[in-house]
Design a protein around this motif. Sequence first.
Motif, mmCIF file in Angstrom:
data_model
loop_
_atom_site.group_PDB
_atom_site.id
_atom_site.type_symbol
_atom_site.label_atom_id
_atom_site.label_comp_id
_atom_site.label_asym_id
_atom_site.label_seq_id
_atom_site.Cartn_x
_atom_site.Cartn_y
_atom_site.Cartn_z
ATOM 1 N N HIS A 228 101.681 58.907 54.141
ATOM 2 C CA HIS A 228 101.159 59.369 55.493
ATOM 3 C C HIS A 228 99.945 58.747 55.745
ATOM 4 O O HIS A 228 99.124 58.922 56.583
ATOM 5 N N LEU A 229 99.557 57.534 54.831
ATOM 6 C CA LEU A 229 98.544 56.792 54.959
ATOM 7 C C LEU A 229 98.260 56.247 56.281
ATOM 8 O O LEU A 229 98.990 55.822 56.896
ATOM 9 N N ALA A 230 96.951 56.345 56.828
ATOM 10 C CA ALA A 230 96.365 55.788 58.158
ATOM 11 C C ALA A 230 95.165 55.137 57.789
ATOM 12 O O ALA A 230 94.351 55.914 57.168
ATOM 13 N N VAL A 231 94.996 54.262 58.494
ATOM 14 C CA VAL A 231 93.814 53.379 58.357
ATOM 15 C C VAL A 231 93.155 52.791 59.558
ATOM 16 O O VAL A 231 93.783 52.740 60.754
ATOM 17 N N GLU A 232 91.644 52.924 59.511
ATOM 18 C CA GLU A 232 91.022 52.224 60.661
ATOM 19 C C GLU A 232 90.590 50.882 60.410
ATOM 20 O O GLU A 232 89.686 51.013 59.275
ATOM 21 N N VAL A 233 90.593 50.046 61.451
ATOM 22 C CA VAL A 233 89.902 48.646 61.069
ATOM 23 C C VAL A 233 89.257 48.196 62.370
ATOM 24 O O VAL A 233 90.002 48.693 63.563
ATOM 25 N N THR A 234 88.507 47.324 62.330
ATOM 26 C CA THR A 234 87.735 46.927 63.567
ATOM 27 C C THR A 234 88.146 45.505 63.491
ATOM 28 O O THR A 234 88.097 44.786 62.571
ATOM 29 N N ARG A 235 88.239 44.969 64.684
ATOM 30 C CA ARG A 235 88.516 43.444 65.008
ATOM 31 C C ARG A 235 88.139 42.953 66.220
ATOM 32 O O ARG A 235 87.892 43.759 67.331
ATOM 33 N N VAL A 236 87.578 41.739 66.269
ATOM 34 C CA VAL A 236 87.169 41.126 67.582
ATOM 35 C C VAL A 236 88.335 40.489 68.155
ATOM 36 O O VAL A 236 88.822 39.581 67.473
ATOM 37 N N VAL A 237 88.406 40.574 69.404
ATOM 38 C CA VAL A 237 89.335 40.056 70.248
ATOM 39 C C VAL A 237 89.001 38.641 70.491
ATOM 40 O O VAL A 237 88.094 38.157 71.008
ATOM 41 N N PRO A 238 89.962 37.618 69.983
ATOM 42 C CA PRO A 238 89.736 36.204 70.375
ATOM 43 C C PRO A 238 89.630 35.639 71.649
ATOM 44 O O PRO A 238 90.081 36.664 72.651
ATOM 45 N N ALA A 239 89.359 34.573 72.076
ATOM 46 C CA ALA A 239 89.329 34.187 73.499
ATOM 47 C C ALA A 239 90.654 33.978 74.202
ATOM 48 O O ALA A 239 90.655 34.128 75.359
ATOM 49 N N ASP B 245 99.247 53.526 61.651
ATOM 50 C CA ASP B 245 99.918 54.089 60.225
ATOM 51 C C ASP B 245 101.172 53.471 60.431
ATOM 52 O O ASP B 245 101.360 52.161 61.088
ATOM 53 N N THR B 246 102.321 53.681 59.564
ATOM 54 C CA THR B 246 103.552 53.034 59.622
ATOM 55 C C THR B 246 104.402 53.244 61.052
ATOM 56 O O THR B 246 105.597 52.516 61.360
ATOM 57 N N SER B 247 104.069 54.284 61.757
ATOM 58 C CA SER B 247 104.672 54.369 63.037
ATOM 59 C C SER B 247 104.186 54.124 64.225
ATOM 60 O O SER B 247 104.755 53.841 65.267
ATOM 61 N N VAL B 248 102.538 54.126 64.442
ATOM 62 C CA VAL B 248 102.226 53.999 65.789
ATOM 63 C C VAL B 248 100.801 53.274 65.308
ATOM 64 O O VAL B 248 100.151 53.317 64.262
ATOM 65 N N ILE B 249 100.280 52.477 66.318
ATOM 66 C CA ILE B 249 99.122 51.915 66.303
ATOM 67 C C ILE B 249 98.188 52.374 67.610
ATOM 68 O O ILE B 249 98.696 51.938 68.837
ATOM 69 N N HIS B 250 97.106 52.816 67.652
ATOM 70 C CA HIS B 250 96.226 52.916 68.718
ATOM 71 C C HIS B 250 94.975 52.079 68.572
ATOM 72 O O HIS B 250 94.527 51.766 67.717
ATOM 73 N N LEU B 251 94.768 51.455 69.768
ATOM 74 C CA LEU B 251 93.487 50.544 70.150
ATOM 75 C C LEU B 251 92.871 50.877 70.924
ATOM 76 O O LEU B 251 93.151 51.568 72.210
ATOM 77 N N LEU B 252 91.301 51.170 70.469
ATOM 78 C CA LEU B 252 90.436 51.637 71.070
ATOM 79 C C LEU B 252 89.020 50.686 71.083
ATOM 80 O O LEU B 252 88.824 49.981 70.524
ATOM 81 N N LEU B 253 88.437 50.979 72.444
ATOM 82 C CA LEU B 253 87.321 50.346 72.707
ATOM 83 C C LEU B 253 86.222 51.396 73.049
ATOM 84 O O LEU B 253 86.243 52.157 74.208
ATOM 85 N N ASN B 254 85.269 51.382 72.213
ATOM 86 C CA ASN B 254 84.194 52.425 72.407
ATOM 87 C C ASN B 254 84.599 53.775 72.419
ATOM 88 O O ASN B 254 84.280 54.784 73.018
ATOM 89 N N GLY B 255 85.863 54.076 71.727
ATOM 90 C CA GLY B 255 86.371 55.544 71.715
ATOM 91 C C GLY B 255 87.315 55.677 72.564
ATOM 92 O O GLY B 255 87.892 56.721 72.589
ATOM 93 N N ALA B 256 87.483 54.858 73.475
ATOM 94 C CA ALA B 256 88.332 55.019 74.690
ATOM 95 C C ALA B 256 89.579 54.355 74.308
ATOM 96 O O ALA B 256 89.520 52.909 74.003
ATOM 97 N N ARG B 257 90.867 54.930 74.498
ATOM 98 C CA ARG B 257 92.134 54.395 74.133
ATOM 99 C C ARG B 257 92.319 53.106 75.330
ATOM 100 O O ARG B 257 92.484 53.312 76.511
ATOM 101 N N LEU B 258 92.723 52.031 74.787
ATOM 102 C CA LEU B 258 93.245 50.803 75.532
ATOM 103 C C LEU B 258 94.844 50.987 75.741
ATOM 104 O O LEU B 258 95.439 50.720 76.755
ATOM 105 N N LYS B 259 95.481 51.202 74.674
ATOM 106 C CA LYS B 259 96.891 51.175 74.583
ATOM 107 C C LYS B 259 97.516 51.689 73.151
ATOM 108 O O LYS B 259 96.510 51.593 72.083
ATOM 109 N N THR B 260 98.729 52.078 73.489
ATOM 110 C CA THR B 260 99.242 52.495 71.995
ATOM 111 C C THR B 260 100.672 51.925 72.064
ATOM 112 O O THR B 260 101.430 51.923 72.838
#
Length: 257
Positions: free
Chosen positions: A8-19, A46-61
Amino acid sequence: MAVDDDVHLAVEVTRVVPASGNLTVCGQQFWLGPVHAGRTITLWADTSVIHLLLNGARLKTVPSRLTLDHLRQLLADDGQPAGPPPIATGPAEPGGPIEVDRLVTANGLIALAGRQHPISYHLAGRRITARLDHGVLHILDTDRNLLRSLPNPLTRTDLARLRDARPAGPPPAPARDAQRVDRRVSSRGSLVIAGQRIHPGIAHAGRTVTVEAADATFRIYDGDQLLTEVARTTTKPIARFKARKPQGPQTRTGQAQ
């Protein structure tokens, strides 16, 4: 931390959006668009879903294509063990606000519960979030900024069969540049602002309502209830900010008091 046995491993990472607006993590691509280029995005994965967030607000899942090996590699690089999912994925609380993501058609329509509903021509081609909260339909952009508010066109039956619905995030704040003024609805159910006549309806005659002037629309509220939203057709500035008090009967000059 022993992660070898943690399925059930879940990880949080930050990335900068390219041009290009196309972010790639461990071979999986996430289209965010050039509008987000240079912004720092947080991924909860995790292995089932990925949430993308900007400043804590969800952009997409999106569905996850990452394996446990990918997650372990992210954790070994610069990732952090993730807490609970930032967005609930279970069924919404009955009667509670819900959200769906939709693409606005070239005619300014979005599909909800099997029917097309008009929201605005000037939003054509944009991806928006529709937040349905009892009698109000809020239209949000990908940063959760409020674009406009409309009466909710869906019945309870419609809401129950709404595709891809999820429990709603926090309610949107009014636009910072929105100007709010008071007006009294006339006996014929109308009011005038900046020279433009608007008809909230005869049922609201005599009531003092709030007019929110933002972007290209006027929104009419009675307290927290949205009565109507109309396109702004006037270019005149708003010169009066308070509702006029109703005047008593007029008497002629010299008439006995």
